[in-house]
Scaffold this motif. Structure first.
Motif, mmCIF file in Angstrom:
data_model
loop_
_atom_site.group_PDB
_atom_site.id
_atom_site.type_symbol
_atom_site.label_atom_id
_atom_site.label_comp_id
_atom_site.label_asym_id
_atom_site.label_seq_id
_atom_site.Cartn_x
_atom_site.Cartn_y
_atom_site.Cartn_z
ATOM 1 N N PRO A 103 0.834 -1.203 0.000
ATOM 2 C CA PRO A 103 0.000 0.000 0.000
ATOM 3 C C PRO A 103 0.871 1.257 0.000
ATOM 4 O O PRO A 103 1.939 1.285 0.627
ATOM 5 N N VAL A 104 0.426 2.268 -0.703
ATOM 6 C CA VAL A 104 1.159 3.532 -0.790
ATOM 7 C C VAL A 104 1.462 4.073 0.603
ATOM 8 O O VAL A 104 2.552 4.579 0.853
ATOM 9 N N THR A 105 0.542 3.929 1.497
ATOM 10 C CA THR A 105 0.711 4.476 2.846
ATOM 11 C C THR A 105 1.778 3.751 3.664
ATOM 12 O O THR A 105 2.173 4.230 4.721
ATOM 13 N N ALA A 106 2.255 2.601 3.183
ATOM 14 C CA ALA A 106 3.233 1.810 3.940
ATOM 15 C C ALA A 106 4.672 2.050 3.495
ATOM 16 O O ALA A 106 5.601 1.569 4.138
ATOM 17 N N VAL A 107 4.885 2.787 2.410
ATOM 18 C CA VAL A 107 6.219 2.913 1.819
ATOM 19 C C VAL A 107 7.228 3.543 2.773
ATOM 20 O O VAL A 107 8.334 3.011 2.960
ATOM 21 N N ASP A 108 6.898 4.651 3.381
ATOM 22 C CA ASP A 108 7.857 5.325 4.271
ATOM 23 C C ASP A 108 8.230 4.447 5.460
ATOM 24 O O ASP A 108 9.407 4.327 5.809
ATOM 25 N N ALA A 109 7.245 3.814 6.070
ATOM 26 C CA ALA A 109 7.515 2.923 7.200
ATOM 27 C C ALA A 109 8.321 1.709 6.753
ATOM 28 O O ALA A 109 9.172 1.217 7.499
ATOM 29 N N ALA A 110 8.088 1.234 5.541
ATOM 30 C CA ALA A 110 8.831 0.091 5.024
ATOM 31 C C ALA A 110 10.307 0.442 4.846
ATOM 32 O O ALA A 110 11.190 -0.365 5.170
ATOM 33 N N ARG A 111 10.592 1.634 4.354
ATOM 34 C CA ARG A 111 11.988 2.069 4.220
ATOM 35 C C ARG A 111 12.696 2.060 5.583
ATOM 36 O O ARG A 111 13.809 1.573 5.710
ATOM 37 N N VAL A 112 12.035 2.590 6.578
ATOM 38 C CA VAL A 112 12.609 2.634 7.927
ATOM 39 C C VAL A 112 12.820 1.211 8.448
ATOM 40 O O VAL A 112 13.890 0.877 8.965
ATOM 41 N N ALA A 113 11.818 0.354 8.293
ATOM 42 C CA ALA A 113 11.914 -1.023 8.789
ATOM 43 C C ALA A 113 13.032 -1.788 8.086
ATOM 44 O O ALA A 113 13.779 -2.534 8.729
ATOM 45 N N LEU A 114 13.170 -1.582 6.780
ATOM 46 C CA LEU A 114 14.219 -2.289 6.033
ATOM 47 C C LEU A 114 15.614 -1.772 6.392
ATOM 48 O O LEU A 114 16.566 -2.556 6.471
ATOM 49 N N ARG A 115 15.724 -0.489 6.632
ATOM 50 C CA ARG A 115 17.018 0.042 7.099
ATOM 51 C C ARG A 115 17.376 -0.547 8.465
ATOM 52 O O ARG A 115 18.514 -0.939 8.711
ATOM 53 N N ASP A 116 16.387 -0.611 9.350
ATOM 54 C CA ASP A 116 16.616 -1.189 10.679
ATOM 55 C C ASP A 116 16.977 -2.675 10.572
ATOM 56 O O ASP A 116 17.903 -3.136 11.234
ATOM 57 N N LEU A 117 16.259 -3.390 9.748
ATOM 58 C CA LEU A 117 16.475 -4.823 9.576
ATOM 59 C C LEU A 117 17.877 -5.137 9.061
ATOM 60 O O LEU A 117 18.491 -6.124 9.452
ATOM 61 N N THR A 118 18.383 -4.274 8.188
ATOM 62 C CA THR A 118 19.695 -4.513 7.573
ATOM 63 C C THR A 118 20.790 -3.681 8.224
ATOM 64 O O THR A 118 21.879 -3.555 7.672
ATOM 65 N N GLN A 119 20.496 -3.094 9.354
ATOM 66 C CA GLN A 119 21.454 -2.253 10.085
ATOM 67 C C GLN A 119 22.017 -1.134 9.199
ATOM 68 O O GLN A 119 23.204 -0.851 9.176
ATOM 69 N N GLY A 120 21.105 -0.536 8.436
ATOM 70 C CA GLY A 120 21.452 0.632 7.615
ATOM 71 C C GLY A 120 22.035 0.313 6.249
ATOM 72 O O GLY A 120 22.358 1.213 5.491
ATOM 73 N N ARG A 121 22.147 -0.960 5.899
ATOM 74 C CA ARG A 121 22.775 -1.323 4.622
ATOM 75 C C ARG A 121 21.809 -1.347 3.447
ATOM 76 O O ARG A 121 22.237 -1.400 2.304
ATOM 77 N N ALA A 122 20.515 -1.320 3.684
ATOM 78 C CA ALA A 122 19.537 -1.340 2.590
ATOM 79 C C ALA A 122 19.607 -0.040 1.813
ATOM 80 O O ALA A 122 19.697 1.041 2.386
ATOM 81 N N GLY A 123 19.581 -0.158 0.498
ATOM 82 C CA GLY A 123 19.535 1.015 -0.370
ATOM 83 C C GLY A 123 18.229 1.014 -1.151
ATOM 84 O O GLY A 123 17.614 -0.036 -1.354
ATOM 85 N N PHE A 124 17.830 2.180 -1.592
ATOM 86 C CA PHE A 124 16.571 2.316 -2.307
ATOM 87 C C PHE A 124 16.815 3.052 -3.616
ATOM 88 O O PHE A 124 16.630 4.268 -3.681
ATOM 89 N N PRO A 125 17.204 2.323 -4.669
ATOM 90 C CA PRO A 125 17.472 2.975 -5.954
ATOM 91 C C PRO A 125 16.187 3.573 -6.520
ATOM 92 O O PRO A 125 15.134 2.969 -6.449
#
Length: 90
Positions: A65-87
């Protein structure tokens, strides 16, 4: 005319309601070591994995859902200890 209006109103009242949720796609780029964790997170969040590409890194495209994108970015950064990138562009 009134009979038609009443018939339509009655049919609409009994019709099932369908909720429409605007969807977006988020591409995340992670190392091979994080792929399993990210895939598990996608499954747990009940999002859809749309595409995966493997080069020097793993690029996963997720539909949510569009409304979940920002929270997903934060969760993925946390999950990967900041290594996730978003091209932005593929």
């Amino acid at each position: 005319m009134r009979a038609y209006t009443d018939a339509i109103a009655s049919a609409l009242q009994d019709a099932p309601r369908v909720e429409r949720v605007a969807q977006a796609r988020l591409t995340v780029e992670v190392g091979y070591a994080e792929e399993t964790h990210v895939r598990h997170w996608i499954e747990q969040a009940q999002y859809t994995l749309v595409d995966s590409r493997y080069t020097m890194t793993v690029r996963l495209t997720i539909q949510m859902p569009v409304t979940a994108v920002d929270a997903a970015r934060v969760a993925l950064r946390d999950l990967t200890q900041g290594r996730a990138g978003f091209p932005e562009h593929e």
